[in-house]
Structure formats: structure tokens, C-alpha cells
Write a protein that holds these residues in place. Structure first.
Motif: not given
Length: 217
Positions: A73-83, A89-91, A131-135
Motif C-alpha cells: 500500500i505504501e509503495e503504490l500510493v507513494t508511486r502515485g503521489l510522486r507521479m 512525497l511519500s505515504f 482527494a488524490v490520496i483517497g482515490f
């Protein structure tokens, strides 16, 4: 030279006009702010629901699987935030014990040189970040729960209305990549035309004489 009664009335009328214009401007500002606050409340409510889903998911797993799921979960959300935003940013999911109660906390870390700023997810609102983190959490939970190769469906109703315009292009690219790589189908209802260039199909809805008209673009 003395003013005539007519001149005095004109001056008073102009003064009152200015007062009315000021009050109308303030009223419009209050209405706009009310809409913004309503949108923020809805955005944060959705975020809380996704955080709860992640907590339930983690609590349903054994300790070993829980650690693996948390890392994914941390890896996938972090990847999205950075892109979508930037690579500072990291989650992170922080599990602690308070008293005798296990507590799961969600934070966003911003790395600037040798400094790390840690912000609770519920306070991370700039640029539509919440909103992006929620998605992203919704997407990750969906993907982790897949039992078959059947395509999943996400319906997004003005989900990114508060995302700053500067991030819409990278967000659109990310959504396109999600669809292409995972097979997830996304149906998006939006007033933001920037997403149209990344969609397979775009439908435009208008109202004429009380009737809704639909055209494909």
C-alpha cells in the motif's frame, strides 16, 4: 455654491449603490466559500472512508501478511503521489499502541534535502492532495482484493474538483496508465476538460429547453 435637492439625492443614491455593490460582493464571497467548504467536507469524508477501509483490510490479515500488505500500500500510493505531484512525497502507515489499543495512523512525508516534514493525511489538503490520496487508497484496496482477472470499475464523480490546475495533466497521465496496466475501468463525471485527452471516450452533456443533450467527442 449650494447643492440642489436633486444633486443631494443623486449623491445619496450613488452612496447607497456603492454600499449595495459591496454587500452583494460580500454575499457572493460567502456563497462561494460555502461551496468550497462543502466540497472540502465531502472530500475529507471520502478520505476517512478510504482510511477506514485500509485499516479494516490490515486488521483482517495475519501479522506477516499485514506487513506485506502495508508495504504494498505504501509503495503504490507513494508511486502515485510522486507521479502526480513530485518526488519529495511519500505515504506511510504508522502502527502504534496507545494504552492497550492498537492505532493506525496515516502520514505524508515531504523530504527536502536532509529535512523530513511529516503531516497527518487529514491535514494534507493543499492542491487536492487529500482527494488524490483517497482515490489512490480506493484503487489499491480494489487491486489487492482482486480474486479474478475480471476488470474492475471505478466511478469518479467530481473526485478531483479541488485538485490544482497545475497537476491535472500529470493526474490524467496517471489515470491513463492505471487503466492500461491494471484493466480497471474508470467512469469519470467531471467539469475539468483536461482529462478528456486521456479518455477512450468523452461524452458532453448540455441542457436545451429543459432536455439533456448528449454528444460524443
Amino acid at each position: 455654491m449650494t447643492s440642489s435637492p436633486l444633486d443631494t439625492m443623486v449623491v445619496r443614491a450613488r452612496q447607497r449603490r456603492r454600499v449595495i455593490d459591496t454587500l452583494q460582493g460580500e454575499a457572493r464571497a460567502v456563497l462561494t466559500r460555502g461551496k468550497d467548504l462543502s466540497g472540502e467536507v465531502s472530500e475529507l469524508t471520502n478520505l476517512v472512508e478510504e482510511l477506514d477501509r485500509v485499516t479494516i483490510l490490515l486488521n483482517s490479515l495475519g501479522e506477516e501478511r499485514q506487513l506485506a500488505a502495508q508495504a504494498n500500500i505504501e509503495e503504490l500510493v507513494t508511486r502515485g503521489l510522486r507521479m502526480i505531484f513530485d518526488d519529495t512525497l511519500s505515504f506511510h502507515i504508522v502502527q502504534t499502541v496507545r494504552g492497550k489499543t492498537a492505532v493506525v495512523e496515516f502520514v505524508v512525508r515531504t523530504t527536502l534535502g536532509n529535512s523530513v516534514i511529516e503531516t497527518p493525511v487529514m491535514d494534507a489538503r493543499g492542491g487536492g492532495l487529500a482527494a488524490v490520496i483517497g482515490f489512490l487508497l480506493r484503487l489499491v484496496v480494489m487491486l489487492m482484493g482482486q480474486d479474478t482477472k475480471a476488470a474492475n470499475l471505478l466511478v469518479l464523480d467530481e473526485t478531483f474538483a479541488h485538485v490544482s490546475a497545475e497537476y491535472l495533466d500529470t493526474l490524467g497521465q496517471f489515470l491513463r496508465e492505471v487503466v492500461d496496466r491494471t484493466g480497471v475501468q474508470i467512469v469519470m463525471v467531471t467539469h475539468q476538460p483536461e482529462f478528456g485527452q486521456y479518455a477512450d471516450r468523452v461524452y458532453h452533456f448540455t441542457t436545451e429547453n429543459g432536455k439533456t443533450q448528449v454528444s460524443e467527442r
